[in-house]
Scaffold this active site. Structure first.
Site, short mmCIF file in Angstrom:
data_model
loop_
_atom_site.label_atom_id
_atom_site.label_comp_id
_atom_site.label_asym_id
_atom_site.label_seq_id
_atom_site.Cartn_x
_atom_site.Cartn_y
_atom_site.Cartn_z
N CYS B 147 -38.33 93.65 42.04
CA CYS B 147 -39.57 92.88 42.09
C CYS B 147 -39.29 91.42 41.68
O CYS B 147 -38.46 90.75 42.29
CB CYS B 147 -40.62 93.57 41.21
SG CYS B 147 -42.27 92.88 41.39
N GLN B 148 -39.96 90.93 40.65
CA GLN B 148 -39.68 89.56 40.20
C GLN B 148 -38.22 89.44 39.77
O GLN B 148 -37.60 88.38 39.97
CB GLN B 148 -40.59 89.23 39.01
CG GLN B 148 -40.48 87.81 38.50
CD GLN B 148 -41.22 87.62 37.19
OE1 GLN B 148 -41.31 88.55 36.38
NE2 GLN B 148 -41.77 86.44 36.99
#
Lengths: 361, 354
Positions: B147-148
């Site tokens: 994700c991030q």
């Protein structure tokens, strides 16, 4: 409700209710008035309240219980409403009639009338955590004062010039008042879109129901109706939430709230300064300095470690060179001086690990 | 013919079932033990402020020579990858012979509000990678960004290509401006300077509230109506609560890092468009020359598949592969299908490049 008459259905509902409370009575819980009657004042919801009370206030799972109960209430409200509709229509109702039943199911007696026909709005209100309560309560208080006939007067006062010793304070309060009014307006704009999404959810549900009128595609359980409603409502919400209008309204609402919070912080800071207490700004200044010092320290540590490992690598290279010389065929070879060897290995010092690594790919 | 035909007996059965489940729930809910996550044994091998680098311990020694470092997002804790014994990507990777490490970013407090993306990527992450390079005596490691954390890993791989041997990205946003990206759509008009200056660190509750409002009825109502179905099943209820704990036990976001991530990634889309700088270092995805495996979820409502697919063609690597997983943003780690498909796919891909 195709095969039984309304009276048959009513009788069975009563039997079920009796069975339900036979179970609870064994745990010392008494049924609420009117329980088991489809037209009573939300008896199933009342029963769910009773269910939550079984856990008391200190139960570890109390939040979970509250959530289950809150959402099961929506569900049983839908169930109740569908059953009432079924009693009246003997199973042959149109998509529009069922949609109306669904809409009524969400309008639980006792709820805020502003949220009627707005299940999304009600959901958002339930969603807010404890952390948001203080600010929401503040806004609710302000909203009562700023609404209706006093609104224009309030706005006019906020634009009055300030004079004298306290003029700076008065200007700040005026700014705060104006920010509160703006936040309320932006919130209303946002809420209007949420209401629109709710209404479009009902429209979409009706369309989805109409598709189910074909033979073989009928919904045969309350859960299936509920799930179809969720699909419809989420689709309608997503359409609105991805619109340009929502994007602007959402941004404006959040920005407006931040302006209010910021101005409140300024006021609190004024008060704490007068009381001789450390302020938020002062603390931020300290925190910023700490972070800069932390960065500086790490950079220095890394630099020192690199220097040290470089020096060690250079010394190792020098020792290795000396060993080679000592083990060499020419025993009379003159050893190099220490300084040039260190200087010579500066390049190795820059990349010590790479020089000595065994590749493990 | 009407669209709804609920037989009375069936309606009664539904109501009766609801009653039975609620009744059973009074006992089950009281019998539950506190839930925890992060089940695989692990050892803290390096610490840096609140950041901890863990090495997971499998039941057998790793066969892979290159360590695999998992870089998770700052939002939520990283233990989604090791949620419980039968839902653990870490455990499965260890069983396949991988040597698995994980960066735990910790819980930032007020004293961390000035942490920047430079501190996270050129600081903490680089030092973790350097620690592994040194301790394993390798030039480069395998990096798995989620994700991030995947966006961070891409930045890192672009800035330090020599330190990354293979890069795996999972549910990683690359194009932040795809039309179906609701989060990005919402923050486009946000005055992020005012937001961060006001809040300091961004509270986890606020972040979670925002995520819940992406699908408000499904995530806040339907889920709990569905919960009634398992009120009589202690194991399933504990699984539910474990997931619930993971969702809401989240760190606050360091304000400055949040400010830059929103401005440069969500609003400016600079990771894909170019012009991104982390500290004094430029990020150009064309500098990502390591082999790349990009895994995304087809039903991801947080990072739409299109946002991840954009990586293809954006990196400089000549060895790019991608996998579209049938599931959602969380299901890609915890579903039964994920246990069967994802760790073997990662392991096989890495094995071919070892």
């Amino acid at each position: 409700m195709a095969s039984n008459s309304a009276q048959d259905w009513m009788n069975q509902w009563q039997v079920l209710a009796q069975r339900y409370w036979d179970g609870w009575k064994s745990q010392g819980v008494m049924p609420p008035n009117g329980f088991g009657k489809p037209d009573a004042n939300a008896p199933w919801q009342a029963a769910l309240d009773q269910w939550t009370q079984l856990f008391g206030q200190s139960a570890q799972q109390s939040d979970l219980v509250d959530r289950v109960a809150a959402n099961a209430k929506s569900y049983v409200g839908l169930m109740q409403s569908l059953l009432n509709t079924a009693l009246g229509q003997e199973g042959g109702g149109s998509a529009m009639a069922w949609t109306e039943a669904l809409r009524n199911g969400f309008n639980v007696p006792g709820m805020d009338p502003a949220l009627w026909n707005n299940p999304l709005g009600a959901g958002f209100r339930d969603l807010a955590g404890q952390g948001a309560k203080g600010f929401e309560q503040l806004m609710a208080e302000f909203g009562r004062g700023a609404a209706g006939p006093f609104r224009q007067e309030l706005l006019a006062n906020l634009g009055m010039p300030a004079f004298g010793l306290a003029r700076e304070h008065q200007e700040r309060w005026q700014q705060l008042g104006a920010a509160l009014v703006d936040y309320q307006e932006q919130t209303n704009r946002y809420n209007a879109l949420i209401l629109k999404a709710s209404q479009q959810g009902f429209d979409r549900f009706q369309s989805k129901l109409a598709e189910r009128e074909e033979p073989g595609r009928q919904l045969d359980s309350v859960r299936a109706v509920y799930d179809l409603w969720i699909d419809a409502a989420e689709e309608a919400y997503a359409d609105i939430a991805l619109s340009e209008e929502f994007r602007k309204a959402y941004g404006a609402m959040v920005n407006a709230q931040m302006r209010v919070r910021s101005l409140i912080q300024t006021e609190v800071e004024q008060q704490t300064r007068q009381l001789g207490m450390p302020t938020r700004s002062e603390l931020k200044g300290v925190e910023k300095s700490v972070q800069e010092l932390r960065r500086h320290l790490k950079a220095q540590q890394e630099s020192a470690a690199a220097d040290l490992s470089g020096e060690i690598a250079a010394l190792r290279a020098e020792v290795a060179a000396l060993k080679r010389e000592l083990a060499g065929v020419k025993p009379a070879a003159k050893p190099e001086t220490a300084r040039p060897a260190v200087a010579k290995s500066t390049e190795a010092a820059a990349r010590p690990a790479a020089a000595s690594k065994k590749t493990k790919r | 013919m009407g669209p709804i035909r609920i037989e009375p007996q069936k309606a009664l059965d539904e109501a009766l079932k609801l009653q039975q489940k609620l009744s059973a729930g009074t006992q089950t809910l009281r019998s539950l033990d506190p839930v925890t996550f992060g089940v695989t044994p692990k050892e803290a091998v390096y610490r840096d402020d609140k950041v901890t680098l863990y090495r997971f311990k499998g039941t057998k020694a790793p066969t892979a020579k290159t360590p695999l470092l998992i870089c998770y997002a700052l939002v939520n804790t990283p233990y989604m990858v090791d949620l419980q014994d039968d839902r653990s990507m870490v455990k499965n990777l260890l069983a396949l012979g991988q040597d698995v490490y994980l960066v735990d970013w910790g819980y930032p407090d007020g004293s961390d509000k000035y942490l920047t993306l430079d501190d996270y990527i050129n600081g903490y992450l680089r030092r973790c990678v350097d620690f592994l390079r040194k301790s394993h005596d390798v030039d480069a490691i395998n990096l798995l960004g989620i994700c991030q954390g995947g966006a961070f890993s891409l930045c890192f791989s672009a800035i330090y290509p020599e330190k990354v041997r293979n890069l795996v990205t999972m549910v990683t946003p690359v194009d932040f401006h795809t039309p179906d990206n609701m989060l990005s759509h919402w923050v486009r008009e946000l005055d992020v300077d005012l937001f961060v200056d006001t809040l300091g660190n961004v509270p986890a509750d606020l972040m979670n509230y925002c995520y819940l409002t992406l699908k408000p009825l499904r995530l806040n109502q339907q889920k709990y109506v569905g919960l009634v179905d398992i009120l009589d099943n202690k194991t399933e209820l504990e699984n539910f609560l474990r997931m619930e704990k993971w969702i809401f036990d989240s760190p606050d976001q360091a304000g400055e890092a949040f400010r830059q991530f929103i401005k440069d990634f969500y609003q400016g889309n600079k990771l894909l468009k170019g012009g991104l700088r982390i500290g004094d270092k430029a990020v150009d995805l064309k500098n990502v020359t390591a082999p790349v495996l990009n895994i995304f979820a087809e039903q991801d409502h947080l990072v739409p598949p299109a946002a991840s697919r954009a990586l293809q063609g954006a990196v400089g690597s000549g060895d790019y592969s991608q996998i579209a997983f049938k599931g959602g943003h969380i299901g890609i780690y915890v579903s039964g299908r994920a246990q069967r498909e994802v760790p073997p796919a990662i392991h096989d891909w890495l094995a071919k490049r070892s």
